[in-house]
Design a protein around this motif. Structure first.
Motif, PDB file in Angstrom:
ATOM      1  N   PHE A 193      -9.959   4.849  93.662  1.00 30.68           N
ATOM      2  CA  PHE A 193      -8.644   4.685  94.293  1.00 30.68           C
ATOM      3  C   PHE A 193      -7.534   4.930  93.265  1.00 30.68           C
ATOM      4  O   PHE A 193      -6.468   5.450  93.626  1.00 30.68           O
ATOM      5  N   ASP A 194      -7.764   4.560  92.007  1.00 38.44           N
ATOM      6  CA  ASP A 194      -6.754   4.818  90.973  1.00 38.44           C
ATOM      7  C   ASP A 194      -6.434   6.300  90.891  1.00 38.44           C
ATOM      8  O   ASP A 194      -5.269   6.698  90.784  1.00 38.44           O
ATOM      9  N   PHE A 195      -7.477   7.140  90.929  1.00 38.04           N
ATOM     10  CA  PHE A 195      -7.235   8.578  90.910  1.00 38.04           C
ATOM     11  C   PHE A 195      -6.439   9.012  92.129  1.00 38.04           C
ATOM     12  O   PHE A 195      -5.462   9.757  92.029  1.00 38.04           O
ATOM     13  N   LEU A 196      -6.852   8.569  93.314  1.00 34.90           N
ATOM     14  CA  LEU A 196      -6.187   8.989  94.548  1.00 34.90           C
ATOM     15  C   LEU A 196      -4.711   8.619  94.529  1.00 34.90           C
ATOM     16  O   LEU A 196      -3.842   9.452  94.837  1.00 34.90           O
ATOM     17  N   SER A 197      -4.406   7.393  94.148  1.00 40.41           N
ATOM     18  CA  SER A 197      -3.010   6.948  94.168  1.00 40.41           C
ATOM     19  C   SER A 197      -2.180   7.677  93.122  1.00 40.41           C
ATOM     20  O   SER A 197      -1.041   8.083  93.394  1.00 40.41           O
ATOM     21  N   GLU A 198      -2.731   7.879  91.923  1.00 37.26           N
ATOM     22  CA  GLU A 198      -1.967   8.529  90.855  1.00 37.26           C
ATOM     23  C   GLU A 198      -1.787  10.020  91.132  1.00 37.26           C
ATOM     24  O   GLU A 198      -0.690  10.568  90.956  1.00 37.26           O
ATOM     25  N   ALA A 199      -2.841  10.687  91.573  1.00 42.54           N
ATOM     26  CA  ALA A 199      -2.735  12.119  91.870  1.00 42.54           C
ATOM     27  C   ALA A 199      -1.801  12.355  93.052  1.00 42.54           C
ATOM     28  O   ALA A 199      -1.048  13.344  93.081  1.00 42.54           O
ATOM     29  N   ALA A 200      -1.823  11.471  94.046  1.00 37.36           N
ATOM     30  CA  ALA A 200      -0.913  11.598  95.183  1.00 37.36           C
ATOM     31  C   ALA A 200       0.538  11.449  94.727  1.00 37.36           C
ATOM     32  O   ALA A 200       1.417  12.214  95.153  1.00 37.36           O
ATOM     33  N   LYS A 201       0.787  10.483  93.852  1.00 41.42           N
ATOM     34  CA  LYS A 201       2.156  10.285  93.351  1.00 41.42           C
ATOM     35  C   LYS A 201       2.654  11.519  92.605  1.00 41.42           C
ATOM     36  O   LYS A 201       3.776  11.996  92.828  1.00 41.42           O
ATOM     37  N   ARG A 202       1.819  12.073  91.740  1.00 39.32           N
ATOM     38  CA  ARG A 202       2.230  13.237  90.964  1.00 39.32           C
ATOM     39  C   ARG A 202       2.481  14.453  91.856  1.00 39.32           C
ATOM     40  O   ARG A 202       3.410  15.225  91.625  1.00 39.32           O
ATOM     41  N   SER A 203       1.613  14.637  92.865  1.00 37.28           N
ATOM     42  CA  SER A 203       1.793  15.788  93.745  1.00 37.28           C
ATOM     43  C   SER A 203       3.099  15.671  94.527  1.00 37.28           C
ATOM     44  O   SER A 203       3.790  16.671  94.755  1.00 37.28           O
ATOM     45  N   ILE A 204       3.464  14.453  94.917  1.00 37.11           N
ATOM     46  CA  ILE A 204       4.729  14.249  95.637  1.00 37.11           C
ATOM     47  C   ILE A 204       5.928  14.517  94.717  1.00 37.11           C
ATOM     48  O   ILE A 204       6.964  15.024  95.166  1.00 37.11           O
ATOM     49  N   GLN A 205       5.776  14.230  93.426  1.00 37.52           N
ATOM     50  CA  GLN A 205       6.879  14.470  92.483  1.00 37.52           C
ATOM     51  C   GLN A 205       7.227  15.948  92.361  1.00 37.52           C
ATOM     52  O   GLN A 205       8.382  16.301  92.127  1.00 37.52           O
ATOM     53  N   ILE A 206       6.245  16.827  92.508  1.00 39.17           N
ATOM     54  CA  ILE A 206       6.546  18.256  92.398  1.00 39.17           C
ATOM     55  C   ILE A 206       6.658  18.928  93.771  1.00 39.17           C
ATOM     56  O   ILE A 206       7.355  19.940  93.901  1.00 39.17           O
ATOM     57  N   LEU A 207       6.015  18.348  94.796  1.00 36.69           N
ATOM     58  CA  LEU A 207       6.058  18.906  96.154  1.00 36.69           C
ATOM     59  C   LEU A 207       6.343  17.756  97.125  1.00 36.69           C
ATOM     60  O   LEU A 207       5.425  17.172  97.704  1.00 36.69           O
ATOM     61  N   PRO A 208       7.606  17.401  97.321  1.00 34.77           N
ATOM     62  CA  PRO A 208       7.943  16.195  98.096  1.00 34.77           C
ATOM     63  C   PRO A 208       7.416  16.191  99.523  1.00 34.77           C
ATOM     64  O   PRO A 208       7.162  15.109 100.083  1.00 34.77           O
ATOM     65  N   PHE A 209       7.220  17.363 100.137  1.00 40.16           N
ATOM     66  CA  PHE A 209       6.748  17.392 101.517  1.00 40.16           C
ATOM     67  C   PHE A 209       5.373  16.740 101.666  1.00 40.16           C
ATOM     68  O   PHE A 209       4.989  16.320 102.764  1.00 40.16           O
ATOM     69  N   MET A 210       4.632  16.607 100.550  1.00 42.03           N
ATOM     70  CA  MET A 210       3.299  16.037 100.628  1.00 42.03           C
ATOM     71  C   MET A 210       3.304  14.539 100.891  1.00 42.03           C
ATOM     72  O   MET A 210       2.254  13.948 101.171  1.00 42.03           O
ATOM     73  N   ALA A 211       4.479  13.922 100.843  1.00 44.03           N
ATOM     74  CA  ALA A 211       4.560  12.486 101.127  1.00 44.03           C
ATOM     75  C   ALA A 211       4.098  12.167 102.543  1.00 44.03           C
ATOM     76  O   ALA A 211       3.640  11.048 102.827  1.00 44.03           O
ATOM     77  N   ARG A 212       4.183  13.143 103.442  1.00 45.87           N
ATOM     78  CA  ARG A 212       3.787  12.912 104.827  1.00 45.87           C
ATOM     79  C   ARG A 212       2.327  13.307 105.097  1.00 45.87           C
ATOM     80  O   ARG A 212       1.829  13.097 106.206  1.00 45.87           O
ATOM     81  N   ALA A 213       1.672  13.890 104.121  1.00 46.37           N
ATOM     82  CA  ALA A 213       0.279  14.322 104.316  1.00 46.37           C
ATOM     83  C   ALA A 213      -0.665  13.121 104.210  1.00 46.37           C
ATOM     84  O   ALA A 213      -0.456  12.216 103.402  1.00 46.37           O
ATOM     85  N   ARG A 214      -1.709  13.142 105.015  1.00 51.05           N
ATOM     86  CA  ARG A 214      -2.682  12.047 105.025  1.00 51.05           C
ATOM     87  C   ARG A 214      -3.938  12.463 104.278  1.00 51.05           C
ATOM     88  O   ARG A 214      -4.567  13.473 104.611  1.00 51.05           O
ATOM     89  N   ALA A 215      -4.313  11.666 103.289  1.00 50.00           N
ATOM     90  CA  ALA A 215      -5.544  11.949 102.547  1.00 50.00           C
ATOM     91  C   ALA A 215      -6.745  11.779 103.473  1.00 50.00           C
ATOM     92  O   ALA A 215      -6.816  10.833 104.267  1.00 50.00           O
ATOM     93  N   MET A 216      -7.691  12.720 103.362  1.00 47.91           N
ATOM     94  CA  MET A 216      -8.862  12.686 104.234  1.00 47.91           C
ATOM     95  C   MET A 216     -10.123  12.280 103.481  1.00 47.91           C
ATOM     96  O   MET A 216     -10.880  11.423 103.926  1.00 47.91           O
ATOM     97  N   ARG A 217     -10.391  12.910 102.322  1.00 50.01           N
ATOM     98  CA  ARG A 217     -11.589  12.553 101.563  1.00 50.01           C
ATOM     99  C   ARG A 217     -11.380  12.921 100.093  1.00 50.01           C
ATOM    100  O   ARG A 217     -10.527  13.740  99.760  1.00 50.01           O
ATOM    101  N   GLN A 218     -12.167  12.306  99.242  1.00 51.74           N
ATOM    102  CA  GLN A 218     -12.067  12.539  97.800  1.00 51.74           C
ATOM    103  C   GLN A 218     -13.467  12.566  97.205  1.00 51.74           C
ATOM    104  O   GLN A 218     -14.426  12.070  97.801  1.00 51.74           O
ATOM    105  N   TRP A 219     -13.596  13.171  96.026  1.00 54.42           N
ATOM    106  CA  TRP A 219     -14.913  13.319  95.412  1.00 54.42           C
ATOM    107  C   TRP A 219     -14.759  13.515  93.910  1.00 54.42           C
ATOM    108  O   TRP A 219     -13.657  13.694  93.386  1.00 54.42           O
ATOM    109  N   GLY A 220     -15.873  13.514  93.225  1.00 48.26           N
ATOM    110  CA  GLY A 220     -15.904  13.785  91.793  1.00 48.26           C
ATOM    111  C   GLY A 220     -17.016  14.761  91.459  1.00 48.26           C
ATOM    112  O   GLY A 220     -18.032  14.822  92.157  1.00 48.26           O
ATOM    113  N   GLY A 221     -16.819  15.535  90.420  1.00 49.51           N
ATOM    114  CA  GLY A 221     -17.830  16.456  89.921  1.00 49.51           C
ATOM    115  C   GLY A 221     -17.983  16.280  88.425  1.00 49.51           C
ATOM    116  O   GLY A 221     -17.076  15.757  87.753  1.00 49.51           O
ATOM    117  N   LEU A 222     -19.116  16.705  87.883  1.00 51.88           N
ATOM    118  CA  LEU A 222     -19.395  16.521  86.465  1.00 51.88           C
ATOM    119  C   LEU A 222     -19.082  17.792  85.678  1.00 51.88           C
ATOM    120  O   LEU A 222     -19.399  18.894  86.119  1.00 51.88           O
TER     121      LEU A 222
END
Length: 402
Positions: free
Chosen positions: A297-326
């Motif tokens: 969740f830390d990644f999701l919240s921080e990455a969402a905040k940063r994306s909104i800082q450069i692309l404000p329209f993303m504030a209205r987008a709803r996160a659907m799923r997240q994952w990690g890779g090695l």
């Protein structure tokens, strides 16, 4: 009507043979690219690709689909330029739609230091025939009016670099494109067959042990992003590789509004829109080592905040799923490509976050090395022994994720 359509078998199932000319460990884009190129370009069709799970189930199926050539060293720029050239016609070569699309890459700079790095990158790229332009804030507004030049009020955009050849390719389509083309040429792909050991004799690799028994081989190649340290330990080797997770998330699908990739070199975030309309967001690798692919969740919240800082329209987008890779990370953030000190045991490793981008050229050049015994010039700087020889290729600045 049935005569209008081709019936295609994308992945034939075969029983493992007791011996192959080449055994490739890892059924991701790099292992499959190698197998395809061995068969298609060198007539070496007695090849087995072994994957403990299923093809594309590791890092290949968890990447963020970006293809580019705007790197920061004289060694990496020609390598990824060659790869990008292959990407452009790969769908035709494989007879498989990999959903390749050239959309451009916009890298925003919020500090003087990052802008200077991008200026240096542009000069180097142009010297090698790779277009990377340095932009003013007004240029940024013209290319992508959705970008907030104020950076959310905290990170004003001072400039940017723009890489017009930057592209997107669908990761699972690439995996299946290489796999289906390879199997049509006679390559065996064995899913659910785990390698448990590697057999050597008198300093030479002669086969592998699997959970279904032994397989002899004329050559063995490790192409297991994230698990290289485990595999090389089977032959008593060590490589300076650390395994770090890279996370991403997608939103629900929306109508198409964002073309190309938009990233911030200082906020360590990048955003694109998929063909299905999802906004795809990635950030930096996590600083700790782990084999876990769980996202946080830390990644999701921080990455969402940063994306909104450069692309404000993303504030209205709803996160659907997240994952990690090695990711296999080397000390110099450059790949390891070549034969090890154990004869006929080869490595395709250490790609960090760039293994997908380079897979066409990695497979082609490594196939040439295995078939001819000669190291192609474009991968000569990336041999496994470069760390012992103190000939590293430092290129961490090429990614906004390191």
């Amino acid at each position: 009507m049935t005569g209008l359509f081709r019936r295609r078998e994308f992945l034939r199932r075969e029983e493992p043979r007791p011996r192959y000319d080449v055994v490739v460990i890892g059924g991701g884009v790099n292992g499959l690219s190698l197998a395809y190129n061995l068969a298609a370009r060198h007539g070496i069709r007695d090849v087995a690709v072994l994957d403990a799970a299923y093809i594309g189930g590791g890092a290949s199926g968890r990447n963020t689909q970006v293809v580019r050539a705007n790197y920061n060293t004289p060694e990496n720029v020609p390598l990824y330029k060659a790869s990008l050239g292959i990407w452009r016609t790969l769908s035709q070569e494989l007879d498989f739609n990999i959903q390749f699309s050239t959309q451009g890459e916009l890298d925003l700079c919020h500090t003087v230091d990052s802008l200077e790095v991008e200026r240096d990158k542009s000069l180097l790229n142009r010297a090698y025939g790779v277009q990377t332009d340095v932009l003013t804030p007004d240029d940024v507004r013209r290319i992508n009016p959705l970008v907030d030049l104020g950076g959310g009020g905290a990170f004003p955009v001072l400039g940017a670099s723009y890489h017009p050849p930057g592209s997107i390719a669908r990761h699972d389509s690439v995996v299946w494109g290489f796999a289906s083309a390879a199997t049509r040429l006679g390559v065996h792909i064995h899913e659910g067959l785990a390698v448990t050991g590697i057999t050597t004799k008198d300093g030479r690799c002669v086969g592998v042990q699997t959970d279904a028994g032994g397989i002899e081989a004329g050559a063995v190649v490790s192409a297991v992003a994230g698990w290289t340290s485990t595999v090389v330990a089977m032959v008593g080797l060590r490589q300076p590789i650390a395994t770090h997770p890279l996370q991403a998330f997608v939103t629900e699908p929306y109508r198409h509004v964002l073309s190309g990739l938009v990233s911030s070199m200082d906020l360590f975030v990048y955003v694109s829109q998929t063909a299905r309309g999802e906004f795809l967001v990635g950030a930096e690798i996590l600083p700790y080592t782990t084999y876990s692919t769980r996202s946080t969740f830390d990644f999701l919240s921080e990455a969402a905040k940063r994306s909104i800082q450069i692309l404000p329209f993303m504030a209205r987008a709803r996160a659907m799923r997240q994952w990690g890779g090695l990711c296999d990370m080397t000390p110099d953030s450059s790949p390891i490509l070549g034969e090890t000190e154990v004869e006929r045991f080869f490595l395709m490793a250490g790609m960090g976050t760039w293994g997908f981008k380079g897979s066409p050229i990695f497979g082609r050049t490594m196939a040439e090395l295995i078939a001819t015994g000669r190291t192609p010039e474009v991968i000569a700087p990336f041999t496994p022994d470069r760390f012992v020889r103190d000939r590293m290729v430092p290129d961490a600045a090429s990614a906004g994720t390191h």
